[in-house]
Design an enzyme around this catalytic site. Sequence first.
Site: not given
Ligand code: AMP
Length: 116
Positions: A103, A105, A32-33, A90, A96-97
């Site tokens: 995906h 986590h 995760d970024i 999510n 909060g998705q």
């Molecule tokens: P969600 O809220 O479950 O949709 O989580 C989306 C996740 O994607 C968040 O934890 C972000 O930090 C992560 N994210 C968004 N853009 C990137 C990216 N380019 N590379 C890796 N993780 C990302």
Amino acid sequence: MYNKDNVFYKILNSELSAKVIYENDCALAFYDINPRKKIHALVITRGLYTNFSDFVSQASPQEVKDFFDTVAKVADILGVSQTGYRILSNIGSDSGQEVEHFHVHILGGEKLSVSL
Ligand code: AMP
């Protein structure tokens, strides 16, 4: 309805880079970024599903099994299988998705709060 205008679709298609942990025919795992825990990885499907509900209703039983087997394998690779970890997905706006591509986590590497 799946919308290709999302960051994970771009990562799958190599338009955006990611720190890849593991990949196979059904999934791609990367860090995760914006890590919220010491270990924070994401496992995304190669198939185009908006969220968990979409995935389990549209994907084949084999695809669902392969995906969750991959999540377990990634936890092994990350070294958290023995110490413990949390998987979280999510679904929709109340959760909060942020990214509308299914995906999971993987969170771990430290004690996790029991509160959700
Ligand atoms: P969600 O809220 O479950 O949709 O989580 C989306 C996740 O994607 C968040 O934890 C972000 O930090 C992560 N994210 C968004 N853009 C990137 C990216 N380019 N590379 C890796 N993780 C990302």
